[in-house]
Motif scaffolding. Structure first.
Motif, PDB file in Angstrom:
ATOM      1  N   GLU A 179       0.811  -1.220   0.000  1.00  0.00           N
ATOM      2  CA  GLU A 179       0.000   0.000   0.000  1.00  0.00           C
ATOM      3  C   GLU A 179       0.844   1.270   0.000  1.00  0.00           C
ATOM      4  OE1 GLU A 179      -1.170   0.779   4.605  1.00  0.00           O
ATOM      5  OE2 GLU A 179      -2.369  -0.682   3.533  1.00  0.00           O
ATOM      6  N   SER A 180       2.128   1.156   0.193  1.00  0.00           N
ATOM      7  CA  SER A 180       3.004   2.327   0.144  1.00  0.00           C
ATOM      8  C   SER A 180       3.534   2.579  -1.270  1.00  0.00           C
ATOM      9  CB  SER A 180       4.183   2.139   1.101  1.00  0.00           C
ATOM     10  OG  SER A 180       4.976   1.042   0.693  1.00  0.00           O
ATOM     11  N   GLU A 181       3.102   1.764  -2.246  1.00  0.00           N
ATOM     12  CA  GLU A 181       3.547   1.905  -3.624  1.00  0.00           C
ATOM     13  C   GLU A 181       2.350   2.216  -4.529  1.00  0.00           C
ATOM     14  OE1 GLU A 181       7.144  -1.247  -3.966  1.00  0.00           O
ATOM     15  OE2 GLU A 181       5.141  -2.105  -3.734  1.00  0.00           O
ATOM     16  N   SER A 182       2.645   2.698  -5.720  1.00  0.00           N
ATOM     17  CA  SER A 182       1.596   3.005  -6.693  1.00  0.00           C
ATOM     18  C   SER A 182       1.955   2.359  -8.025  1.00  0.00           C
ATOM     19  CB  SER A 182       1.477   4.519  -6.871  1.00  0.00           C
ATOM     20  OG  SER A 182       0.531   4.814  -7.869  1.00  0.00           O
ATOM     21  N   PRO A 183       0.947   1.815  -8.748  1.00  0.00           N
ATOM     22  CA  PRO A 183       1.243   1.212 -10.050  1.00  0.00           C
ATOM     23  C   PRO A 183       1.333   2.238 -11.183  1.00  0.00           C
ATOM     24  CG  PRO A 183      -1.053   0.920  -9.549  1.00  0.00           C
ATOM     25  CD  PRO A 183      -0.430   1.582  -8.346  1.00  0.00           C
ATOM     26  N   ASP A 184       0.917   3.479 -10.931  1.00  0.00           N
ATOM     27  CA  ASP A 184       0.930   4.493 -11.980  1.00  0.00           C
ATOM     28  C   ASP A 184       1.033   5.887 -11.366  1.00  0.00           C
ATOM     29  OD1 ASP A 184      -1.611   5.178 -11.001  1.00  0.00           O
ATOM     30  OD2 ASP A 184      -2.603   3.871 -12.440  1.00  0.00           O
ATOM     31  N   MET A 185       0.891   6.906 -12.189  1.00  0.00           N
ATOM     32  CA  MET A 185       0.988   8.298 -11.730  1.00  0.00           C
ATOM     33  C   MET A 185      -0.368   8.996 -11.809  1.00  0.00           C
ATOM     34  SD  MET A 185       4.084   9.319 -10.890  1.00  0.00           S
ATOM     35  CE  MET A 185       4.135  11.054 -11.260  1.00  0.00           C
ATOM     36  N   SER A 186      -1.464   8.272 -11.590  1.00  0.00           N
ATOM     37  CA  SER A 186      -2.788   8.840 -11.815  1.00  0.00           C
ATOM     38  C   SER A 186      -3.139   9.981 -10.866  1.00  0.00           C
ATOM     39  CB  SER A 186      -3.858   7.747 -11.738  1.00  0.00           C
ATOM     40  OG  SER A 186      -3.857   7.155 -10.466  1.00  0.00           O
ATOM     41  N   ASN A 187      -2.584  10.042  -9.688  1.00  0.00           N
ATOM     42  CA  ASN A 187      -2.917  11.119  -8.757  1.00  0.00           C
ATOM     43  C   ASN A 187      -1.775  12.107  -8.567  1.00  0.00           C
ATOM     44  OD1 ASN A 187      -5.537  10.284  -8.232  1.00  0.00           O
ATOM     45  ND2 ASN A 187      -4.840   8.794  -6.750  1.00  0.00           N
ATOM     46  N   PHE A 188      -0.838  12.112  -9.504  1.00  0.00           N
ATOM     47  CA  PHE A 188       0.308  13.008  -9.409  1.00  0.00           C
ATOM     48  C   PHE A 188       0.531  13.697 -10.745  1.00  0.00           C
ATOM     49  CE2 PHE A 188       0.989   9.634  -6.354  1.00  0.00           C
ATOM     50  CZ  PHE A 188       1.278  10.343  -5.206  1.00  0.00           C
ATOM     51  N   VAL A 189       1.139  14.862 -10.689  1.00  0.00           N
ATOM     52  CA  VAL A 189       1.526  15.596 -11.895  1.00  0.00           C
ATOM     53  C   VAL A 189       2.964  16.060 -11.729  1.00  0.00           C
ATOM     54  CG1 VAL A 189      -0.796  16.392 -12.494  1.00  0.00           C
ATOM     55  CG2 VAL A 189       0.610  17.756 -10.972  1.00  0.00           C
TER      56      VAL A 189
END
Length: 194
Positions: A19-29
């Protein structure tokens, strides 16, 4: 409780990552200087409700038109109104003057043949071509449907008040839901599974 951010993990199946990782950049710019920033998910479209008043939003739709001239529209439904969003505000009421939907009922919509079709269980099906106000779909006469979808060059609608298990379909590339004797549209009565 905050978890330490471990970064992007696109090597592992998204269902198996921590849960401390993300599979993509969908909530970041990426900012102008190249740093990662959290996306502003709740930015304002406008600062005043305009024609929507204090009513709860009961539908949001994108409408694209390719003829007679190209257009993109953002449509919201609230209370008993259908409103077009333009230049950061919902300022243009496009509700058919004869329409009287029940306030608070939910709308669904679908783009089909340069129109947007709007469905509400409390009033007749509506269509709009980007000009003026919405108009009633007269066939099937006085039928209220809760939802619609376009598929294989036909418009489909269902869940009417009178016939809950009836599925209406239009003629090919047309909106008419006429019975088969008058066109290629009609309806299918599905069996009651209760």
């Amino acid at each position: 409780y905050h978890v330490k951010w471990m970064g992007i993990n696109n090597r592992t199946n998204p269902r198996l990552i921590d849960e401390s990782e993300s599979p993509d950049m969908s909530n970041f710019v990426l900012s102008e200087i190249g740093s990662i920033e959290e996306r502003d998910l709740f930015g304002y479209y406008n600062t005043s409700p305009g024609q929507l008043g204090s009513n709860a939003i009961t539908g949001l739709f994108k409408y694209y038109r390719s003829s007679p001239s190209t257009g993109k529209f953002f449509i919201a439904t609230a209370g008993n109104r259908i409103v077009k969003g333009t230049a950061g505000s919902f300022s243009t009421d496009i509700t058919n003057p004869t329409l009287n939907p029940t306030s608070g009922t939910y709308w669904s919509g679908v783009n089909f043949n340069n129109y947007i079709y709007l469905f509400n269980p409390s009033c007749q099906m509506q269509r709009w071509n980007g000009v003026g106000t919405t108009t009633n779909i007269t066939t099937p006469s006085s039928t209220n449907c809760s939802f619609g979808v376009s598929h294989k060059a036909r418009l489909w609608a269902g869940r009417s008040d009178l016939y809950q298990y009836r599925l209406y379909f239009s003629s090919v590339n047309a909106e008419d839901f006429e019975p088969p004797s008058l066109g290629s549209g009609g309806f299918i009565d599905l069996p009651d599974m209760t």
